[in-house]
Design a protein around this motif. Structure first.
Motif, PDB file in Angstrom:
ATOM      1  N   GLN A   1     -18.547 130.732  71.600  1.00  0.00           N
ATOM      2  CA  GLN A   1     -19.251 129.505  71.776  1.00  0.00           C
ATOM      3  C   GLN A   1     -20.093 128.416  71.529  1.00  0.00           C
ATOM      4  O   GLN A   1     -20.856 129.541  71.348  1.00  0.00           O
ATOM      5  CB  GLN A   1     -19.020 129.400  74.248  1.00  0.00           C
ATOM      6  CG  GLN A   1     -20.106 130.272  74.097  1.00  0.00           C
ATOM      7  CD  GLN A   1     -20.239 130.824  75.904  1.00  0.00           C
ATOM      8  OE1 GLN A   1     -20.869 131.778  76.290  1.00  0.00           O
ATOM      9  NE2 GLN A   1     -19.483 129.807  76.005  1.00  0.00           N
TER      10      GLN A   1
ATOM     11  N   VAL B   1     -23.182 131.334  70.131  1.00  0.00           N
ATOM     12  CA  VAL B   1     -22.556 132.467  70.948  1.00  0.00           C
ATOM     13  C   VAL B   1     -21.299 133.028  69.455  1.00  0.00           C
ATOM     14  O   VAL B   1     -19.942 132.448  70.023  1.00  0.00           O
ATOM     15  CB  VAL B   1     -22.179 132.792  72.020  1.00  0.00           C
ATOM     16  CG1 VAL B   1     -21.779 134.251  72.123  1.00  0.00           C
ATOM     17  CG2 VAL B   1     -23.055 132.225  72.836  1.00  0.00           C
TER      18      VAL B   1
ATOM     19  N   THR C   1     -27.415 132.987  78.635  1.00  0.00           N
ATOM     20  CA  THR C   1     -26.540 133.322  77.245  1.00  0.00           C
ATOM     21  C   THR C   1     -25.982 134.736  77.721  1.00  0.00           C
ATOM     22  O   THR C   1     -24.447 134.083  77.148  1.00  0.00           O
ATOM     23  CB  THR C   1     -26.688 133.081  76.186  1.00  0.00           C
ATOM     24  OG1 THR C   1     -27.524 131.667  75.759  1.00  0.00           O
ATOM     25  CG2 THR C   1     -26.600 133.522  74.922  1.00  0.00           C
TER      26      THR C   1
ATOM     27  N   ALA D   1     -21.051 134.262  77.570  1.00  0.00           N
ATOM     28  CA  ALA D   1     -20.794 134.938  76.595  1.00  0.00           C
ATOM     29  C   ALA D   1     -19.914 135.513  77.666  1.00  0.00           C
ATOM     30  O   ALA D   1     -18.815 136.235  76.847  1.00  0.00           O
ATOM     31  CB  ALA D   1     -21.569 135.391  75.961  1.00  0.00           C
TER      32      ALA D   1
END
Length: 230
Positions: A120, A135, A180, A184
């Motif tokens: 992503q 990511v 993050t 993720a």
């Protein structure tokens, strides 16, 4: 129709090119700067300060047992040792994001990986920062030797392999809060349920709506005499 008006159509972020009257560094920081910009929206001139970020990459490693690699380190602004993904800034001029991600994985976890995809692309805090972070999802991990010396917060990194379902449950409990990492892990759970068929190639173009590497230039960014030479 104004830039903020509701429009029917595809559900996706849309780039907007507004007139930027001025752009200058208001504060020069140790890692990143604060930029002061004046721009025009719907005929009105607006001033905003935001973190002028280099962009970043992160890596979610998944092994053959569907475990994910997490690292734990101290983060001073929030006074926590939080669980994160191996990650780092895109602060090497012109460096490819995939190369950056591979380097960060080696430096923070002493690992390499055989297969790489884009999981992503995120804008971490679009109201106050132009940071874009890519990511990657990596598989086929293997140990590597490196002469990189970890310093400061990285000196006592804890590395742990955790079942993906266990990590997702920790997110649901509120025990993992790093934005993050949360995003993720949830994206990986969704992708796994789809048989990992929705992953993008590791060299997929960085979306124009993301800040991306500084070397490519931020959308609407107006360099000034105070900008770094990178």
């Amino acid at each position: 129709m104004t830039a903020g008006a509701d429009r029917a159509g595809e559900l996706r972020d849309r780039p907007v090119a507004l007139p930027v009257r001025s752009s200058e560094v208001a504060f020069r920081g140790h890692v990143w700067d604060v930029r002061n910009e004046r721009f025009v929206l719907d005929g009105q001139e607006i001033t905003r300060h935001f973190v002028d970020h280099t962009g970043a990459v992160a890596v979610l490693v998944v092994d053959e047992a569907e475990r994910v690699l997490l690292i734990n380190q101290y983060r001073h602004p929030v006074r926590l040792r939080d669980w994160e993904l191996p990650a780092g800034l895109l602060d090497v001029p012109g460096e490819d994001p995939l190369a950056s991600a591979k380097r960060e994985l080696e430096e923070e976890a002493d690992l390499a990986a055989a297969d790489w995809w884009v999981l992503q692309d995120l804008l971490t805090s679009p109201g106050g920062s132009d940071e874009g972070i890519r990511v990657f999802l990596a598989r086929g991990p293997s140990p590597v030797e490196t002469d990189y010396v970890r310093e400061h917060e990285e000196a006592d990194i804890e590395v742990r392999w955790v079942a993906l379902d266990e990590a997702v449950e920790a997110v649901r409990r509120g025990d993992i809060a790093n934005a993050t990492t949360v995003s993720a892990l949830l994206a990986a759970a969704v992708s796994r349920a789809a048989g990992w068929r929705d992953l993008r190639p590791a060299d997929a173009p960085w979306p124009t709506r993301s800040a991306g590497p500084r070397a490519t230039g931020h959308p609407g960014h107006v360099p000034d005499e105070h900008d770094r030479g990178d």
